[in-house]
Design a protein around this motif. Structure first.
Motif: not given
Length: 1658
Positions: A698-704, A674-680, A682-687, A658-660
């Motif tokens: 530090v977060t990375s998006g899965l597909r963005d 919580q913080l919305q770092c990435h978009s759900c 685009q498959d949300g957060v990867g790591s 969900d990108g949270l």
């Protein structure tokens, strides 16, 4: 989570879609995941803006308006417009889009925004974003729009780009009403040629039809109607169109289009004319420079500056191109480091940004001739993992899927350095005690990258562990071990210290595929606990239901070398393990102090487990302990989610799809921040990872493709915990400081990894030992043992296995050698025994399998053989079952369903064969249809006769009843003569209605059925006759065989039989003779066969005992009781016994008996001879009768064959009628389809006409109302002019005149243009903003005129102020009048366009009505002008036949009587001529007869004269004298005969000798002939080869001659092309002149269009 306040974003890095837009002169923006990043291209400073909703979809910005707009990714999305640099939300636009927007565009000259939505609504909308009002919208069809661009010279033109289409939208308005009209651009084909549309056929009103039918459009032939018919394109006309890839508006409002295929096009938006400026196949410039010469793919992105076009392509070159008409010239080129995918200019035109697909952005200033500078280098691609560097707390790491490892500064997010590993990466981890990172790849390798030099990381080590991707890499918190995991359930433990050379300690086997790994280091006890989440299911590995807790002892594993076995596996006594079973599967888990945290994807909850105190057990005791969660907390909305524990073990972070990002304390999981770092979307957060101080994530998006760094802000109450976390991180760093220093020193001394040398060095020892050992082994041992894998593909574990195997080979080499020697001796002995066995008798021989000493192997082979036999038998049974099913289907469809089976009759004495007509039984539906048609036809005939009778009664004249039998010539076939009689058939000349034609087809099919049935009846009669003839022949053959047996003849008799074609049912029966393989019998069938065989033997024995009487009868009387006549030839007269004695010893009685014997024998011989002649005569009669009967049958079969040919002719005639009728019906259907299509178009056109009429009426009323307002405004303005002197009545006259001149004086400002004046070279051509700007400019300019310096002398300042106010009021009134005049002109132009549309709609309706009327006339004409089939004899057709079908275009049909009268006249004249010729012939014959008699008599006279002369001159010889003097001639004759006999004997002897000589010569000649034939055969072969050679040379000569001809033709074609090119240039020049003149006329007309001279001034 009371102590934690919130999470705030510190910086964002990444590059999502490669779209860069300027928001001011020096700032560009781009999307990065859920953020928009603003980059100053000069100072490289950055700002971020997070999307207020979920994600960022379409995005655009305007540098002139200093604003940007983007859409979100949720359902029913909105469009957000922000200003810059304030970054305030100006408005939120809510449209009709349901799923998302595909493209956005902002206008640079006004507050306008255009958007296009995707399916299902697919609408293009124009917005006024300042007022948040949608001005107009229009639905779009087909593909989604990918790009939208406003015309900067005229905002009312918008270009919309699709993947394979280009559309220009024209915006028109009337007051506050806006309208969008699309104009599709017809792009050329991929070869550059224009695509021609199908021309609508012109309907022929002359009444003359084509040979078959009227010409109809292809859509009508296909039977389409509605929109499908309008959009239908025939397959042969379909061409692949060019695909636009880049667009750019020019200063002349032309559109430049770059295509993926390498074309550059120029589109005129008004005329939609497309010009090809560049084709990839042609040369544009004459220079040889590869940079200036254009290539395919050079126009992937376009930008315009000062009438010059800047283009980039896939070759990595930036070109500056100048346009000269329809030609282009490359002025300058710049080489780029990589290919640019997009270019854009800043609003002031000074800076050019170039964007690459790899994530690099370059800045270039073409006006200053600056160098190309890289302003952004963040690379592209999805991130795999992020990790902090524990030895340098100001830096973090990231790795992408493509293998790019990057170092980021935590303070500002700048990229310090990077390295490309050129491989697919799956995982990453960072060491705590040395400055290096390990990376796992998809090929199963673990790479070690040294980071001591941050700007230049380097690869120092590589280990190949798996054949599957490395999914997990983890270091323990003490920096002792590196643990790897993958889906093959093996975990490898490595020493993490570089000083140990990254030694592989050993490996551990997990109970399933590894889903997650986590470690916990206990410094006091020196233990490392490893938590492994495993999956025992065979499905996709994303969840695990088993936990394995391992305990590793640091001191024991790092110091002892005996902790592993020979295969490298850790021993059971050096580690402890415990197995836990989970109630629900987890997708991620982490290990804390005596706690386990996991996330359940099924229930979407975060769970906490407590580790039992008795958890540590030896590894050999693996009994699963069930764990129960002691606490649960709500998780993420979208799963799966992943967990990360902070370094000080107090905070837990969770991320999901969900990108949270959620952070909570481990003690209170239910409260979190919580913080919305990435978009759900685009498959949300990867790591996610914590920094060493535990306060930055530090977060990375899965597909963005984005990297987000966020800061954890704590409340005042949590300052102590923050200090504790920082202190913990500092203490860890201090404790590792000495170790880090020493290990980094070792790390810097490591050399760079070379894949080739290092891999070969690693396996050099294995290879050398193997070679040395193989030299000692025999060839047979090499074949058995040389199976090792190649070093480059083997893993570390494979190398261990190889080493163990080589050691075993060396250890047992001598034992193996002895065993092989003994086996060889045993093999030789068994081979000798087998050879001896072959020489023994069959009874003493042993079976081959009895020599197999390996009984187990023998049993295994037998079992495998039986299994294979069973498998093959099942396959064969299934195959046979399928074939049986197929046979039944074919039999049911092709045999059982046939009422008359297809068969043939073959002649006895020839190859003539006649086949019948296979016929299916007519269905009930067909019979009902036939009955209905016949009934209908009967009613029609009765009605026709009744009408004729009524007409006869009314007219009072009685018609003569004549039985009109239509002749075959008019009926078109001879079916009535061959059984195809149907009295209900229509007359060919009366078939006009579609229903009649359909009924006629049904009746004709019945006629064909009757013709076939009639022939089949005759066929069956002949077939039965043949069967009877065969039976008769067999009976006669039986009698002939008896006669031949009695006569002892052994000749073979001819026996007729029915062939397979005559008995087709034989194909359905398989005889035993057709089966060529041995029949397989089951044991039950074999037993049944054996019982039947024994029963037959018993019956034979019983029958032998019953045949004793028959044997006695055969011995005594030859098997019969009375003598038959047929046995006469076998009778013999028995010889008396005394005949064995010499005849001298016979007595008188014996002599008498002998005479009686001779008499009886003579009588028997005479009787036998008489009986033999009787039998021979009977046999000849039988053979003759057989021959005559079969020949008569063959003659009848020949007549049947002729009947078949005539029947085929009749059937073809009827089928031709049916084909013509079907074609006629199809043509009528095409006409009806076209008529329906025209009706639909007419109906739509009328609807459109009504809509246009209503809109026109409404707009006309609006224009009239506005005209009244305009007239009032003009009147008010004139009143101000007239009331000037009245207002200043108290001023002297000479001053009034000066003031009036000043009252009329106006400052010079820029003239306001409207869009109707079509001047695209000046800005401010926008009616919505230019008038207000002009008024403000005018007011500012009036301040200069209002200055006291311009006041006339002697004027009171108060009056001057009053005058200035009056003049300003006058100026405002004039500006108001001008504004309304411009608006009125625009509204009138809009009204005129709507009027033109109304007229065009009316004209289209008229054309459709005319076309529909013409089509109706054609339909009636086609129905009345029927096609009939006329049957004529061959002599009655006087048209010359062509190659296949005669051309009857100019033929005439003449009555037969005319031709017969002409033929009778010709015949009479011919008879007269023949009579005259016969008379002349007879007279000539008499003359010739008399001449012949005269010649005969002269010859007789000459002969008599010669004879008389011979007698007179005859000499009398001695022989003549002797003959004359001899009285008796007998002696002379006898002497003469004797002489002749001697002569004959001599000649015979000589003749025999000559015969022998000739025979020898013949033999010699035969030998010579054989030799010559051999030579001739060799010469024939040589002749064939020489003919091939001659043909090849002839082809070469002809090709050379043809090449010369082609050169001449090419020269001629070249001259024609040059002439045509000159003519085209002249035509183009004249066309350009005409267009220029037309444009000048249009400008003059538009300039005078808003004429104010018609206004009346009061």
């Amino acid at each position: 989570m009371d102590v934690l306040g919130n999470l705030e974003v510190r910086w964002v890095q990444g590059f999502t879609n490669g779209t860069f837009k300027f928001v001011d002169k020096k700032t560009a923006c781009y999307t990065c995941g859920d953020f928009i990043v603003f980059l100053n291209v000069e100072t490289k400073t950055r700002k971020t803006l997070q999307s207020p909703a979920s994600g960022i979809g379409a995005f655009t910005a305007s540098g002139h308006r200093r604003c940007l707009a983007f859409s979100d990714l949720r359902l029913n999305p909105s469009i957000f417009v922000y200003n810059y640099p304030e970054l305030e939300l100006m408005c939120e636009l809510k449209g009709t889009a349901q799923l998302g927007y595909t493209a956005l565009a902002l206008c640079d000259t006004g507050p306008y925004l255009v958007s296009s939505s995707s399916i299902p609504d697919q609408t293009i909308t124009l917005w006024n974003w300042e007022s948040m009002i949608p001005l107009c919208s229009h639905p779009i069809l087909g593909e989604d729009i990918t790009a939208l661009v406003f015309n900067p010279m005229n905002w009312c033109q918008i270009c919309a780009v699709k993947s394979k289409a280009l559309t220009i939208w024209n915006v028109e308005r009337c007051g506050n009403y806006h309208l969008m009209n699309p104009s599709a651009v017809d792009l050329p084909a991929t070869d550059g040629s224009a695509i021609e549309c199908e021309a609508s056929p012109s309907h022929m009103l002359s009444g003359k039809l084509t040979h078959f039918s009227p010409q109809m459009p292809t859509s009508a032939v296909a039977g389409l109607s509605g929109d499908k018919a309008d959009d239908f394109v025939p397959l042969k006309r379909i061409k692949t169109k060019l695909c636009p890839s880049a667009i750019c508006w020019s200063t002349s409002s032309d559109l430049y289009v770059g295509c993926k295929e390498g074309f550059l096009l120029c589109v005129n938006p008004d005329t939609l004319l497309v010009s090809v400026l560049y084709k990839p196949q042609t040369e544009v410039t004459s220079t040889d420079d590869s940079e200036t010469s254009l290539q395919e793919g050079s126009f992937q992105s376009l930008a315009l500056l000062d009438c010059n076009l800047f283009a980039t392509g896939i070759e990595g070159i930036l070109r500056k191109i100048q346009m000269k008409g329809n030609k282009l010239e490359v002025l300058q080129t710049w080489a780029l480091d990589e290919a640019a995918s997009a270019v854009c200019f800043s609003p002031d035109g000074e800076t050019l940004l170039l964007t690459s697909n790899t994530g690099c952005v370059y800045r270039f200033k073409p006006l200053l001739k600056d160098t190309i500078v890289k302003v952004l280098d963040v690379l592209c691609g999805d991130f795999v993992a992020v990790a902090p560097i524990y030895t340098d707390r100001s830096i973090c790491l990231s790795v992408r899927e493509a293998g790019d490892v990057q170092l980021w500064v935590l303070d500002d997010g700048q990229c310090m350095g990077s390295i490309s590993l050129q491989t697919h990466v799956t995982s990453m981890a960072c060491c705590l005690v040395a400055q290096y990172v390990v990376v796992g790849t998809a090929t199963g390798d673990v790479l070690f990258v040294e980071m001591t030099t941050k700007q230049k990381p380097r690869l120092v080590h590589r280990v190949h562990f798996y054949h599957v991707p490395v999914d997990h890499l983890v270091f323990d918190q003490g920096g002792n071990f590196l643990i790897t995991g993958a889906s093959d359930s093996r975990m490898f433990v490595l020493n993490a210290r570089p000083s140990k050379g990254f030694e592989v300690i050993g490996w551990i086997e997990a109970p399933g595929a590894i889903v997650s790994l986590s470690t916990q280091y206990q410094r006091e006890s020196g233990q490392v606990k490893v938590l492994v989440l495993c999956s025992k299911t065979g499905r996709e590995i994303n969840e695990g239901n088993v936990l394995l807790l391992l305990t590793l002892f640091v001191q024991q594993l790092t110091d002892s070398t005996s902790c592993v076995d020979v295969y490298g596996r850790l021993r059971e006594d050096v580690l402890h393990s415990c197995l836990y079973e989970l109630p629900h599967a987890l997708c991620s888990c982490v290990l804390a102090t005596n706690k386990i945290f996991g996330y359940c994807q099924q229930r979407k909850v975060l769970q906490r487990f407590s580790i039992p105190e008795s958890g540590e057990k030896p590894s050999n005791v693996l009994e699963a302990v069930k764990l129960i969660p002691e606490e649960e907390a709500a998780g993420h909305f979208l799963s799966p989610a992943f967990l990360q524990l902070s370094p000080h073990q107090a905070w837990l972070a969770t991320v999901g799809r969900d990108g949270l990002v959620r952070v909570c304390e481990i003690s209170t999981m239910d409260r979190c921040v919580q913080l919305q770092c990435h978009s759900c979307w685009q498959d949300g957060v990867g790591s996610v990872c914590f920094t060493p101080d535990s306060q930055t994530l530090v977060t990375s998006g899965l597909r963005d493709g984005s990297l987000v760094c966020s800061r954890l802000r704590l409340k005042l109450s949590g300052s102590g915990k923050a200090a504790a976390a920082t202190q913990y991180g500092q203490s860890i760093a201090d404790s590792f400081e000495s170790v880090v220093s020493s290990e980094n020193t070792v790390l810097t001394k490591m050399t760079d990894w070379d894949s080739q040398t290092q891999s070969f060095t690693r396996c050099a020892s294995f290879h050398t030992e193997e070679v040395n050992f193989n030299e000692k082994m025999s060839h047979e041992a090499e074949q058995e043992e040389n199976y090792f894998a190649s070093p480059t593909s083997s893993t570390w574990l494979d190398g261990k296995f190889d080493v163990v195997l080589q050691e075993e080979i060396q250890q047992y080499a001598e034992m193996k050698k002895n065993l092989r020697r003994n086996i060889k001796v045993l093999r030789d002995r068994i081979k000798a025994m087998m050879e001896e066995n072959e020489s023994l008798a069959d009874m003493e021989k042993l079976e081959q399998q009895e020599f197999n000493l390996d009984v187990e192997e023998q049993q295994r082979l037998q079992l495998e053989g039986k299994q294979e036999v069973t498998r093959v038998r099942k396959e064969i049974e299934m195959e046979n079952l399928a074939k049986c099913y197929q046979r039944e289907v074919l039999k049911r469809e092709c045999w059982d369903s046939m009422q008359v089976k297809g068969k043939a009759i073959k002649a006895f004495h020839s190859e003539n064969e006649v086949k019948n007509y296979p016929m299916k039984e007519r269905t009930e539906k067909e019979l009902e249809e036939l009955h209905r048609v016949e009934t209908t036809r009967q009613i029609e005939q009765e009605d026709s006769q009744l009408q004729e009778a009524i007409l006869d009664t009314i007219s009072g004249e009685k018609r003569e009843e004549t039985a009109e039998d239509d002749s075959p010539a008019l009926t078109g076939s001879l079916s009535a003569l061959y059984g195809g009689v149907n009295p209900y058939l229509y007359n060919q000349f009366n078939l006009h209605v579609r229903e009649q034609k359909i009924n006629q087809i049904t009746l004709l099919k019945d006629v064909i059925y009757k013709v076939k049935s009639t022939f089949n009846k005759e066929f069956e009669a002949v077939y039965k006759q043949k069967e009877q003839e065969i039976n008769r022949v067999r009976e006669k053959k039986k009698r002939i065989s008896e006669i031949m047996t009695e006569l002892d003849l052994s000749e073979t008799l001819w026996e007729p039989n029915l062939t397979d074609n005559e008995c087709p049912e034989r194909a359905l029966i398989v005889t035993d003779l057709e089966i060529k393989v041995e029949k397989y019998l089951t044991p039950e069938q074999k037993e049944k066969e054996e019982n039947l065989r024994e029963e037959d033997k018993r019956q034979m024995l019983a029958a032998k005992s019953d045949k004793m009487r028959d044997q006695a009868l055969n011995v005594m009387m030859g098997g019969v009781l009375e003598l038959k006549k047929e046995d006469v030839l076998k009778m013999e007269v028995p010889q008396p016994e005394f005949m064995s004695k010499p005849e001298v010893q016979w007595t008188e009685d014996e002599r008498k008996s002998f005479k009686e014997f001779e008499k009886k024998a003579k009588e028997l011989i005479e009787e036998q001879e008489k009986y033999r002649k009787t039998l021979e005569t009977e046999m000849k009669k039988l053979l003759t009768s057989i021959k005559e009967a079969t020949q008569m049958f063959d003659e009848r079969l020949t007549k049947l064959f002729e009947r078949k040919v005539k029947s085929e002719m009749v059937i073809y005639q009827e089928e031709l009628k049916i084909a013509n009728l079907v074609h006629s019906i199809q043509t009528e259907e095409e006409i009806l389809s076209r008529e329906n299509q025209l009706s639909l178009k007419l109906e739509k056109a009328r609807i459109v006409k009504n809509e246009i009429g209503e809109e026109l009426k409404k707009h006309r009323e609006t224009v009239d109302e506005f005209r009244e307002v305009y007239d009032n405004t003009v009147a008010e303005d004139k009143l101000l002019d007239k009331g000037f002197r009245k207002e200043f009545y108290d001023i002297p006259g000479h001053i009034i005149d000066q003031l009036y001149k000043l009252y009329k004086r106006r400052p010079r400002v820029q003239k306001i243009k409207t869009q109707t004046e079509n001047n695209p070279f000046k800005e401010g051509a926008l009616l919505g903003t230019a008038p207000s700007d002009g008024l403000s400019l005018m007011m500012k300019a009036m301040e200069e005129l209002d200055a006291p310096e311009n006041m006339p002398e002697g004027l009171d300042p108060v009056v001057w102020e009053r005058f200035c106010l009056a003049r300003r009021a006058k100026v405002e009134s004039e500006q108001k009048v001008k504004l309304k005049a411009l608006t009125l002109a625009e509204m009138q132009a809009f009204l005129q366009r709507r009027t033109d549309e109304d007229e065009n709609a009316q004209l289209e309706i008229k054309n459709l009505i005319d076309e529909l009327n013409g089509l109706c006339e054609e339909k009636m004409r086609f129905r009345l002008d029927s096609m009939v089939q006329i049957l004529l004899q061959q002599g009655q057709v006087e048209v010359e036949a062509g190659d296949f079908i005669a051309d009857y275009t100019d033929a005439l049909l003449i009555h037969r009587g005319v031709i017969e009268d002409l033929n009778s006249t010709i015949r009479a004249l011919g008879d007269q001529k023949i009579a005259s010729m016969v008379e002349c012939k007879d007279f000539r014959k008499g003359i010739i007869q008399q001449e012949w008699d005269h010649r005969r008599m002269r010859m007789e006279l000459e002969d008599l004269s010669n004879k008389a002369r011979d007698i007179q001159t005859l000499r009398i010889t001695q022989e003549i004298q002797d003959y004359l003097t001899e009285t008796s001639n007998d002696n002379m004759v006898s002497k003469h005969l004797t002489t002749l006999e001697r002569t004959i004997d001599l000649q015979e002897t000589t003749h025999q000798k000559k015969i022998e000589t000739c025979k020898k010569q013949i033999k010699h000649l035969n030998r010579q002939d054989a030799q010559m034939q051999e030579k001739n055969a060799a010469l024939d072969l040589r002749i064939a080869d020489m003919e091939i050679t001659v043909a090849e040379r002839r082809n070469i000569v002809e090709a050379v001659a043809m090449g010369d001809n082609k050169k001449t033709e090419a020269e001629k074609n070249y001259q024609d092309i040059i002439l045509r090119k000159k003519l085209l240039n002249i035509v183009g020049a004249q066309s350009e002149e005409i267009l220029l003149l037309r444009a000048e006329v249009e400008k003059l007309r538009m300039k005078n269009f808003p004429s104010l001279s018609k206004l009346h001034y009061n």
